[in-house]
Design a protein around this motif. Structure first.
Motif, PDB file in Angstrom:
ATOM      1  N   LEU A 138      24.456  18.813  76.318  1.00 50.88           N
ATOM      2  CA  LEU A 138      23.469  19.683  75.651  1.00 50.88           C
ATOM      3  C   LEU A 138      22.131  19.727  76.375  1.00 50.88           C
ATOM      4  O   LEU A 138      21.109  20.097  75.804  1.00 50.88           O
ATOM      5  CB  LEU A 138      23.269  19.246  74.190  1.00 50.88           C
ATOM      6  N   ALA A 139      22.126  19.365  77.643  1.00 46.07           N
ATOM      7  CA  ALA A 139      20.894  19.457  78.430  1.00 46.07           C
ATOM      8  C   ALA A 139      20.716  20.851  79.016  1.00 46.07           C
ATOM      9  O   ALA A 139      19.608  21.257  79.336  1.00 46.07           O
ATOM     10  CB  ALA A 139      20.907  18.428  79.560  1.00 46.07           C
ATOM     11  N   THR A 140      21.799  21.602  79.154  1.00 46.48           N
ATOM     12  CA  THR A 140      21.747  22.943  79.736  1.00 46.48           C
ATOM     13  C   THR A 140      22.211  23.977  78.722  1.00 46.48           C
ATOM     14  O   THR A 140      23.209  23.772  78.029  1.00 46.48           O
ATOM     15  CB  THR A 140      22.639  23.018  80.988  1.00 46.48           C
ATOM     16  N   TYR A 141      21.493  25.085  78.644  1.00 45.73           N
ATOM     17  CA  TYR A 141      21.801  26.156  77.684  1.00 45.73           C
ATOM     18  C   TYR A 141      21.548  27.496  78.342  1.00 45.73           C
ATOM     19  O   TYR A 141      20.523  27.695  78.995  1.00 45.73           O
ATOM     20  CB  TYR A 141      20.918  25.996  76.451  1.00 45.73           C
ATOM     21  N   ARG A 142      22.499  28.413  78.200  1.00 44.17           N
ATOM     22  CA  ARG A 142      22.340  29.769  78.714  1.00 44.17           C
ATOM     23  C   ARG A 142      22.812  30.761  77.640  1.00 44.17           C
ATOM     24  O   ARG A 142      23.897  30.623  77.096  1.00 44.17           O
ATOM     25  CB  ARG A 142      23.195  30.000  79.963  1.00 44.17           C
ATOM     26  N   HIS A 143      21.986  31.760  77.367  1.00 46.55           N
ATOM     27  CA  HIS A 143      22.395  32.887  76.534  1.00 46.55           C
ATOM     28  C   HIS A 143      22.495  34.074  77.480  1.00 46.55           C
ATOM     29  O   HIS A 143      21.489  34.612  77.932  1.00 46.55           O
ATOM     30  CB  HIS A 143      21.373  33.149  75.427  1.00 46.55           C
ATOM     31  N   LEU A 144      23.730  34.474  77.784  1.00 42.60           N
ATOM     32  CA  LEU A 144      23.970  35.492  78.804  1.00 42.60           C
ATOM     33  C   LEU A 144      24.362  36.819  78.171  1.00 42.60           C
ATOM     34  O   LEU A 144      24.820  36.873  77.030  1.00 42.60           O
ATOM     35  CB  LEU A 144      25.089  35.023  79.749  1.00 42.60           C
ATOM     36  N   HIS A 145      24.189  37.896  78.926  1.00 40.53           N
ATOM     37  CA  HIS A 145      24.502  39.233  78.452  1.00 40.53           C
ATOM     38  C   HIS A 145      25.481  39.887  79.428  1.00 40.53           C
ATOM     39  O   HIS A 145      25.091  40.599  80.348  1.00 40.53           O
ATOM     40  CB  HIS A 145      23.222  40.062  78.317  1.00 40.53           C
ATOM     41  N   PRO A 146      26.779  39.632  79.241  1.00 44.11           N
ATOM     42  CA  PRO A 146      27.785  40.160  80.175  1.00 44.11           C
ATOM     43  C   PRO A 146      27.974  41.667  80.049  1.00 44.11           C
ATOM     44  O   PRO A 146      27.603  42.283  79.046  1.00 44.11           O
ATOM     45  CB  PRO A 146      29.059  39.406  79.770  1.00 44.11           C
ATOM     46  N   THR A 147      28.586  42.240  81.064  1.00 39.67           N
ATOM     47  CA  THR A 147      28.877  43.671  81.112  1.00 39.67           C
ATOM     48  C   THR A 147      30.386  43.885  81.003  1.00 39.67           C
ATOM     49  O   THR A 147      31.165  43.216  81.692  1.00 39.67           O
ATOM     50  CB  THR A 147      28.370  44.283  82.428  1.00 39.67           C
ATOM     51  N   ARG A 148      30.792  44.832  80.158  1.00 41.53           N
ATOM     52  CA  ARG A 148      32.210  45.112  79.974  1.00 41.53           C
ATOM     53  C   ARG A 148      32.644  46.314  80.801  1.00 41.53           C
ATOM     54  O   ARG A 148      32.009  47.358  80.782  1.00 41.53           O
ATOM     55  CB  ARG A 148      32.521  45.363  78.499  1.00 41.53           C
ATOM     56  N   ALA A 149      33.762  46.156  81.507  1.00 38.88           N
ATOM     57  CA  ALA A 149      34.353  47.265  82.264  1.00 38.88           C
ATOM     58  C   ALA A 149      35.290  48.054  81.353  1.00 38.88           C
ATOM     59  O   ALA A 149      35.640  47.611  80.257  1.00 38.88           O
ATOM     60  CB  ALA A 149      35.112  46.729  83.475  1.00 38.88           C
ATOM     61  N   ALA A 150      35.719  49.212  81.812  1.00 43.83           N
ATOM     62  CA  ALA A 150      36.581  50.073  81.003  1.00 43.83           C
ATOM     63  C   ALA A 150      37.913  49.412  80.665  1.00 43.83           C
ATOM     64  O   ALA A 150      38.517  49.708  79.630  1.00 43.83           O
ATOM     65  CB  ALA A 150      36.826  51.394  81.732  1.00 43.83           C
ATOM     66  N   ASP A 151      38.374  48.490  81.517  1.00 44.69           N
ATOM     67  CA  ASP A 151      39.653  47.828  81.266  1.00 44.69           C
ATOM     68  C   ASP A 151      39.527  46.653  80.299  1.00 44.69           C
ATOM     69  O   ASP A 151      40.504  45.961  80.028  1.00 44.69           O
ATOM     70  CB  ASP A 151      40.281  47.360  82.578  1.00 44.69           C
ATOM     71  N   GLY A 152      38.316  46.409  79.787  1.00 47.52           N
ATOM     72  CA  GLY A 152      38.100  45.346  78.823  1.00 47.52           C
ATOM     73  C   GLY A 152      37.656  44.027  79.404  1.00 47.52           C
ATOM     74  O   GLY A 152      37.344  43.089  78.660  1.00 47.52           O
ATOM     75  N   SER A 153      37.603  43.900  80.717  1.00 45.05           N
ATOM     76  CA  SER A 153      37.148  42.660  81.344  1.00 45.05           C
ATOM     77  C   SER A 153      35.619  42.594  81.319  1.00 45.05           C
ATOM     78  O   SER A 153      34.928  43.612  81.368  1.00 45.05           O
ATOM     79  CB  SER A 153      37.655  42.569  82.787  1.00 45.05           C
ATOM     80  N   TRP A 154      35.107  41.374  81.216  1.00 50.25           N
ATOM     81  CA  TRP A 154      33.663  41.125  81.149  1.00 50.25           C
ATOM     82  C   TRP A 154      33.219  40.312  82.363  1.00 50.25           C
ATOM     83  O   TRP A 154      33.951  39.428  82.834  1.00 50.25           O
ATOM     84  CB  TRP A 154      33.307  40.346  79.894  1.00 50.25           C
ATOM     85  N   THR A 155      32.011  40.581  82.864  1.00 53.14           N
ATOM     86  CA  THR A 155      31.456  39.817  83.979  1.00 53.14           C
ATOM     87  C   THR A 155      29.980  39.559  83.741  1.00 53.14           C
ATOM     88  O   THR A 155      29.288  40.369  83.120  1.00 53.14           O
ATOM     89  CB  THR A 155      31.612  40.549  85.324  1.00 53.14           C
ATOM     90  N   THR A 156      29.515  38.411  84.245  1.00 58.11           N
ATOM     91  CA  THR A 156      28.094  38.094  84.205  1.00 58.11           C
ATOM     92  C   THR A 156      27.798  37.028  85.242  1.00 58.11           C
ATOM     93  O   THR A 156      28.606  36.109  85.432  1.00 58.11           O
ATOM     94  CB  THR A 156      27.656  37.593  82.816  1.00 58.11           C
ATOM     95  N   PRO A 157      26.683  37.136  85.950  1.00 55.77           N
ATOM     96  CA  PRO A 157      26.330  36.067  86.891  1.00 55.77           C
ATOM     97  C   PRO A 157      25.853  34.826  86.141  1.00 55.77           C
ATOM     98  O   PRO A 157      25.233  34.921  85.088  1.00 55.77           O
ATOM     99  CB  PRO A 157      25.187  36.690  87.712  1.00 55.77           C
ATOM    100  N   VAL A 158      26.173  33.655  86.691  1.00 58.80           N
ATOM    101  CA  VAL A 158      25.729  32.400  86.093  1.00 58.80           C
ATOM    102  C   VAL A 158      25.413  31.414  87.206  1.00 58.80           C
ATOM    103  O   VAL A 158      26.083  31.394  88.240  1.00 58.80           O
ATOM    104  CB  VAL A 158      26.809  31.817  85.140  1.00 58.80           C
ATOM    105  N   ASP A 159      24.378  30.630  87.005  1.00 56.69           N
ATOM    106  CA  ASP A 159      23.977  29.604  87.969  1.00 56.69           C
ATOM    107  C   ASP A 159      23.709  28.332  87.172  1.00 56.69           C
ATOM    108  O   ASP A 159      22.679  28.208  86.515  1.00 56.69           O
ATOM    109  CB  ASP A 159      22.733  30.044  88.739  1.00 56.69           C
ATOM    110  N   LEU A 160      24.638  27.394  87.218  1.00 53.83           N
ATOM    111  CA  LEU A 160      24.505  26.153  86.453  1.00 53.83           C
ATOM    112  C   LEU A 160      23.925  25.063  87.345  1.00 53.83           C
ATOM    113  O   LEU A 160      24.465  24.788  88.424  1.00 53.83           O
ATOM    114  CB  LEU A 160      25.873  25.732  85.906  1.00 53.83           C
ATOM    115  N   PRO A 161      22.838  24.433  86.926  1.00 54.67           N
ATOM    116  CA  PRO A 161      22.094  23.529  87.808  1.00 54.67           C
ATOM    117  C   PRO A 161      22.746  22.174  88.044  1.00 54.67           C
ATOM    118  O   PRO A 161      22.492  21.540  89.060  1.00 54.67           O
ATOM    119  CB  PRO A 161      20.759  23.359  87.076  1.00 54.67           C
TER     120      PRO A 161
END
Length: 324
Positions: free
Chosen positions: A129-152
């Motif tokens: 619980l030292a690291t927390y990210r609230h991300l906003h992914p993007t959905r493609a037409a085929d239903g797949s989701w992507t978002t960049p993430v950088d975990l320290p």
């Protein structure tokens, strides 16, 4: 927990932990006494499609108080499965996180109800619980989701997808999956209970109570330079967004504010009020996101609900940043 804003709270069951580390230094405030009950419990409405609390449930903790089941503990629920295509990343490297929500027939879900201004909310949290990210992914037409993430930091993380399918009769779900970040692993200890936290020059004070098995009000007051902040800006349809994770198993509680911008009675600060119910006794980590002057900031708190055995959960710790 549902992501839709309304008076009250929804806690959605998660099997894993919200694993996320803040990208920027959002320091935890000075250590003070844990939050205690200082106000009568606040009732809350049950969201459409939300199952009633299990009267015999203990939130996964033997001997715990009765309450609503915790969320995010399972990868599958209600006929839907979180298919995480990127189960491993490298700590310190920016990676494209990919996932898909699938139905019982294995088909990708392509239609969602919008809640909190988004079709799907993605939370990533580290097991400590030292690291927390609230991300906003993007959905493609085929239903797949992507978002960049950088975990320290290297170690184990939990990915939580909070969504409501557009299918008639479908309720809000929170599904969880494990994510591993490679590298040298050095676990952090949970910060001590605190009722004040610092975030980028802001001070946030927490009052109220987090009760096992019954609703209570949590009130957070934002100030800067000793002056109350009275011009908070909406973020995800509210003046504040609060996520709570249970230490030990990272059960997920998604708490919703009491009131919303433009309802004629909710002021843009300094106070943000939430109604929350803990699924059991234990120690929880609370992450408040709020927007001011165009930037989102995160303040973090450690809170005890009910009585817990003495142990290492009160050792000093830290929080890092917030990714959008």
């Amino acid at each position: 927990m549902s992501t839709g804003l309304s008076t009250g709270l929804r806690i959605t069951a998660f099997t894993a932990v919200l694993a996320a580390t803040f990208g920027t230094a959002y320091g935890v405030g000075r250590v003070v006494d844990p939050v205690v009950a200082d106000a009568p419990p606040v009732s809350h409405e049950r969201h459409p499609g939300e199952p009633p609390a299990d009267p015999g449930g203990d939130g996964g903790h033997p001997g715990g108080h009765e309450g609503e089941p915790a969320g995010g503990l399972g990868i599958s629920e209600g006929g839907y499965t979180l298919d995480l295509a990127t189960p491993r990343v490298t700590a310190g490297q920016r990676t494209e996180l990919r996932f898909t929500v699938r139905d019982d027939d294995g088909r990708a879900v392509t239609a969602y109800q919008r809640e909190h201004d988004k079709e799907l909310h993605l939370i990533v949290a580290s097991r400590d619980l030292a690291t927390y990210r609230h991300l906003h992914p993007t959905r493609a037409a085929d239903g797949s989701w992507t978002t960049p993430v950088d975990l320290p930091e290297a170690g184990g993380y939990r990915v939580f997808a909070d969504f409501t399918p557009a299918k008639k009769g479908a309720g809000n779900l929170t599904l969880g999956a494990d994510l591993a970040a490679g590298g040298a692993y050095r676990p952090a200890l949970l910060p001590e209970p605190n009722t004040t936290a610092s975030a980028d020059g802001y001070r946030v004070a927490l009052t109220g109570t987090l009760n096992p098995g019954r609703a209570g009000e949590l009130r957070l007051s934002v100030s800067r330079g000793g002056r109350p902040v009275t011009d908070l800006q909406p973020y995800l349809g509210a003046y504040g967004h609060l996520v709570a994770l249970r230490s030990g198993d990272l059960a997920y509680l998604h708490v919703h504010p009491n009131g919303e911008p433009g309802d004629g009675s909710t002021k843009p600060g300094p106070d943000i009020s939430f109604t929350a119910t803990a699924p059991s006794t234990g120690t929880y980590r609370l992450f408040l996101d709020f927007r001011h002057e165009g930037k989102v900031h995160t303040a973090a708190f450690t809170v005890k609900a009910g009585s817990v055995p003495a142990g290492r959960e009160t050792a000093p710790g830290h929080t890092d940043g917030h990714a959008h």
